[in-house]
Design a protein around this motif. Structure first.
Motif, PDB file in Angstrom:
ATOM      1  N   UNK A   1       0.994  -1.416   0.196  1.00 37.55           N
ATOM      2  CA  UNK A   1       0.246  -0.254   0.476  1.00 37.55           C
ATOM      3  C   UNK A   1       0.636   1.215  -0.284  1.00 37.55           C
ATOM      4  N   UNK A   2       2.135   1.195   0.915  1.00 36.79           N
ATOM      5  CA  UNK A   2       3.003   2.004   0.522  1.00 36.79           C
ATOM      6  C   UNK A   2       3.549   2.681  -0.671  1.00 36.79           C
ATOM      7  N   UNK A   3       3.701   1.525  -0.997  1.00 37.93           N
ATOM      8  CA  UNK A   3       4.555   1.586  -2.673  1.00 37.93           C
ATOM      9  C   UNK A   3       3.734   2.483  -2.795  1.00 37.93           C
ATOM     10  N   UNK A   4       2.466   1.999  -3.217  1.00 33.00           N
ATOM     11  CA  UNK A   4       1.294   2.226  -4.685  1.00 33.00           C
ATOM     12  C   UNK A   4       1.289   3.558  -4.019  1.00 33.00           C
ATOM     13  N   UNK A   5       0.695   4.416  -2.859  1.00 29.03           N
ATOM     14  CA  UNK A   5       0.821   5.963  -2.263  1.00 29.03           C
ATOM     15  C   UNK A   5       1.256   6.437  -3.340  1.00 29.03           C
ATOM     16  N   UNK A   6       3.104   6.109  -2.967  1.00 28.31           N
ATOM     17  CA  UNK A   6       4.261   7.152  -3.413  1.00 28.31           C
ATOM     18  C   UNK A   6       4.548   6.807  -4.585  1.00 28.31           C
ATOM     19  N   UNK A   7       3.821   6.069  -5.382  1.00 23.12           N
ATOM     20  CA  UNK A   7       3.911   6.025  -6.559  1.00 23.12           C
ATOM     21  C   UNK A   7       2.935   7.439  -7.082  1.00 23.12           C
ATOM     22  N   UNK A   8       1.184   7.083  -7.050  1.00 24.20           N
ATOM     23  CA  UNK A   8       0.784   7.763  -7.121  1.00 24.20           C
ATOM     24  C   UNK A   8       1.510   9.297  -6.516  1.00 24.20           C
ATOM     25  N   UNK A   9       1.610   9.714  -5.742  1.00 23.96           N
ATOM     26  CA  UNK A   9       2.068  10.537  -4.763  1.00 23.96           C
ATOM     27  C   UNK A   9       3.122  11.930  -6.001  1.00 23.96           C
ATOM     28  N   UNK A  10       4.355  10.806  -6.309  1.00 25.49           N
ATOM     29  CA  UNK A  10       5.080  10.978  -7.023  1.00 25.49           C
ATOM     30  C   UNK A  10       4.010  11.666  -8.935  1.00 25.49           C
ATOM     31  N   UNK A  11       3.558  10.610  -8.672  1.00 23.27           N
ATOM     32  CA  UNK A  11       2.061  11.593 -10.256  1.00 23.27           C
ATOM     33  C   UNK A  11       1.171  12.306 -10.344  1.00 23.27           C
ATOM     34  N   UNK A  12       1.290  12.250  -9.070  1.00 26.68           N
ATOM     35  CA  UNK A  12       0.902  13.545  -8.088  1.00 26.68           C
ATOM     36  C   UNK A  12       0.919  14.645  -8.451  1.00 26.68           C
ATOM     37  N   UNK A  13       2.090  14.712  -7.992  1.00 33.21           N
ATOM     38  CA  UNK A  13       3.263  15.849  -7.836  1.00 33.21           C
ATOM     39  C   UNK A  13       3.593  16.219  -9.386  1.00 33.21           C
ATOM     40  N   UNK A  14       4.011  15.286  -9.778  1.00 37.45           N
ATOM     41  CA  UNK A  14       4.425  16.203 -11.082  1.00 37.45           C
ATOM     42  C   UNK A  14       3.364  16.541 -12.029  1.00 37.45           C
TER      43      UNK A  14
END
Length: 283
Positions: free
Chosen positions: A38-51
C-alpha cells in the motif's frame, strides 16, 4: 430561447487498501507485506500527483456520461491549473443539446475566473440579444462554496484535485500493467467515500445544486488512473453517482492562457439560472 431548457443543457455540459486479518507469525508477515505494498502504491500516486501539478496544464480528450439518452458528451481542448482552474474545450452541439443557441456543429466552452462561457449565435431577443457569448457563474451550478473551491488556486476541479483525493481513499489498488493510448501504464483504482473527502467535497458544491441533482452525487467517488513510466497520468476515470467522466491526456504543459471573452460580447444568465433552479426546487 427557452431558458428552462437552457438550464437543463448547462446541467448536462458541466463535474478517486488492502485489509488483512490473521494471527501468528505468518499472519504478521502477510500484514507487513500488505502495508508495504500500500505504501508503494501511495508513493507512486504521490509522484504522479506532484509531477502533474508542476506541469500546470494539458491537452485533453474528455467523455462525460450522465446517463442521457443522447449518450456521452465528448470534449477536447486544454485544461490548466497552474494559477486557478481553467479550461478551453469544444463540445458536440447536438450531444450537449445546445442547437437552439448555435448553428455550429461544435460549441466552444471556456471556464475561467469561476465562470462558464459558451460561444453562441447572437439571439434575436432577451438577455442574449446580439451577444456572441453566454456567461453562467459557477455559483449557479455548484453553489457559492462549490464555486469558490472549483476556481481556487489549488487546482479546484482539475485533474490534480482529483488525484489529491487519493489521500482520502479507503481502498487503493494496483491493478497491474495495461496499455492505454499506445502507452504502457499501471492501473490504479481507488474509492473515496463522501465522509472521507475532507475539503475535496467542497468542489462538488452545496447539496441542492444542479450538478448534484443531475449526477446524484451523494455517496462516493470512484477513481481509476492509468500512470505511465514518466509518472504522468495517461487516462483518468471518475464515477460520481450516476456520472462517469473519462479524461485522456494528450500532452502536458505549454497550453495557452485561458482568457474570458470581452464583456461587451457577453450576456450573463447567472441570476436567471439561479431563479429557475430555485423554482424547480420549490415546485
Amino acid at each position: 430561447m427557452k431558458l428552462r431548457h437552457t438550464a437543463a443543457c448547462v446541467g448536462l455540459v458541466t463535474a478517486a487498501l488492502v485489509t488483512t486479518s490473521a494471527c501468528g507469525a505468518e499472519g504478521a508477515k502477510t500484514a507487513a507485506k500488505a502495508v508495504d505494498g500500500a505504501d508503494k502504491v501511495m508513493a507512486a500516486l504521490a509522484r504522479a500527483t506532484d509531477r502533474t501539478e508542476n506541469l500546470g496544464s494539458a491537452e485533453v480528450r474528455i467523455s462525460t456520461d450522465l446517463g442521457s439518452p443522447t449518450g456521452p458528451i465528448a470534449m477536447d481542448g486544454t485544461y490548466s491549473w497552474g494559477d486557478g482552474f481553467a479550461f478551453d474545450v469544444e463540445t458536440d452541439t447536438k450531444a450537449a443539446r445546445m442547437q437552439s443557441l448555435t448553428s455550429s456543429p461544435k460549441v466552444r466552452t471556456l471556464f475561467v475566473g469561476g465562470a462558464y462561457y459558451y460561444d453562441i449565435d447572437p439571439q434575436p431577443s432577451g438577455p442574449l440579444k446580439g451577444k456572441e457569448w453566454m456567461k453562467i457563474d459557477g455559483s449557479a451550478l455548484f453553489g457559492e462554496k462549490g464555486a469558490q473551491a472549483l476556481a481556487g488556486g489549488a487546482g479546484g476541479g482539475s485533474p490534480v484535485a482529483s488525484m489529491k483525493a487519493l489521500k482520502y481513499a479507503s481502498d487503493v489498488e494496483d491493478l497491474g500493467k495495461e496499455t492505454v493510448d499506445g502507452q504502457s501504464t499501471t492501473h490504479y483504482h481507488a474509492v473515496v467515500r463522501a465522509d472521507q473527502m475532507g475539503k475535496l467535497k467542497d468542489v462538488y458544491g452545496d447539496q441542492g445544486n444542479i450538478f448534484n441533482q443531475t449526477t446524484g452525487a451523494n455517496g462516493r467517488l470512484v477513481l481509476d488512473v492509468w500512470v505511465n513510466g514518466k509518472d504522468l497520468p495517461v487516462r483518468m476515470k471518475e464515477v460520481i453517482g450516476s456520472a462517469t467522466v473519462t479524461m485522456d491526456f494528450e500532452k502536458f504543459g505549454g497550453t495557452a492562457t485561458v482568457k474570458p471573452p470581452p464583456a461587451a460580447q457577453t450576456g450573463d444568465l447567472t441570476e436567471t439560472i439561479k431563479k429557475l433552479h430555485q423554482q424547480q426546487q420549490q415546485g
